[in-house]
Design an enzyme around this catalytic site. Structure first.
Site, short mmCIF file in Angstrom:
data_model
loop_
_atom_site.label_atom_id
_atom_site.label_comp_id
_atom_site.label_asym_id
_atom_site.label_seq_id
_atom_site.Cartn_x
_atom_site.Cartn_y
_atom_site.Cartn_z
CG ASP A 179 -0.39 -0.08 2.52
OD1 ASP A 179 0.76 0.34 2.67
OD2 ASP A 179 -1.05 -0.57 3.45
CG ASP A 222 -3.55 3.03 0.74
OD1 ASP A 222 -4.50 2.78 1.49
OD2 ASP A 222 -2.38 3.11 1.12
#
Length: 299
Positions: A179, A222
């Site tokens: 991420d 994300d």
């Protein structure tokens, strides 16, 4: 002048006007055509004389099939006189193509005598193809993350489970979780437009770096995941992570370096997706705890 009974006259009228093509022929070394109705000519665009000439040359042009294959596939029906169907897509006289569904009945004791009725099913086939394409699009959309067009979480899990089951641990794969570091702060400071731009760029870079022999998905927010099938070794995976990190750091001008935290595991004998995910998630947590902007491996 020929004379017909009332039944014969009615039958001939029906055969002329029935909304499907009708052909009766005697098969053998010298094919003899007994009957071709008007609808058969209209469907294919030929005059009766042209139709008969083409039939005498063989069924291949008119049915667009390999007659030998038809005989092999329907040998039992031909011997027993049981009707069978053949779907073909022949070329008409005007150069176009039509889907034709033919029902064939061969009576061996009569010569053999071949009775063929057929209809134009082009509209139906085109509707079915359109429906198939639409269903395929819907299926793909259901498996995609709507924003990045990568696999969504459920689709990635399905692909990985299938791959693990198929490969059965015979080959060592890699599973990567990653991420964007401090993504919430980026959104807060620079706005969600910039955050969206980063996510889209992430999707592109993931495909560039890991696109071959891999499944790539957005897990949400994300967080992304990559299932890399049979990399050369751990170093090959690590090199891919380094390339990904470097590419993203220079992706958008005017922003500070964008960094990633990545954790990856080699599958070895792991054939369970949940175990694989949990191991990679634990490694990712260790990367973040150690200060982010790195990748760790768990063998």
């Amino acid at each position: 002048m020929e004379s017909y009974t009332l039944e014969e006259k009615v039958l001939r009228k029906v055969m002329r006007n029935i909304p499907m093509g009708l052909i009766v022929s005697k098969e053998g070394f010298r094919r003899k055509i007994y009957y071709v109705n008007d609808t058969a000519c209209e469907i294919m665009g030929y005059t009766r004389e042209e139709y008969i000439r083409k039939m005498q040359d063989g069924w291949t042009d008119l049915m667009d099939v390999d007659l030998r294959e038809v005989i092999r596939e329907h040998n039992e029906q031909i011997r027993s006189g049981t009707p069978f169907e053949v779907l073909s897509r022949p070329q008409t006289k005007n150069g176009g193509y039509k889907w034709i569904l033919s029902r064939v009945n061969v009576q061996m004791q009569e010569g053999p005598l071949c009775y063929v009725s057929f209809m134009d099913v082009t509209d139906r086939m085109e509707r079915e193809e359109l429906c198939r394409q639409e269903n395929e699009v819907l299926r793909e959309q259901a498996m995609q993350d709507s924003f990045t067009k990568l696999l969504n979480r459920g689709a990635l899990e399905k692909h990985v489970c299938e791959a693990l089951q198929e490969r059965g641990g015979d080959e060592e794969d890699a599973f990567i979780l990653l991420d964007v570091d401090n993504f919430k702060q980026i959104n807060d400071i620079y706005g969600h437009g910039v955050g969206d731009m980063i996510l889209m760029r992430m999707a592109g870079i993931l495909n560039e770096v890991f696109g071959d022999h891999s499944c790539i998905g957005r897990m949400g927010g994300d967080e992304f995941a990559v299932f890399l099938m049979a990399p050369q070794d751990e170093n090959a995976v690590a090199n891919g992570c380094a390339r990904l990190q470097k590419a993203l750091q220079t992706t958008i001008e005017g922003l500070p370096n964008i960094t990633l935290s990545m954790g990856f595991v080699m599958t070895k004998d792991v054939c369970d997706y949940n175990i694989l995910y949990q191991k990679a998630d634990k490694v990712l947590y260790e990367v973040k705890a150690a200060g982010r902007n790195a990748y760790f491996i768990k063998s």
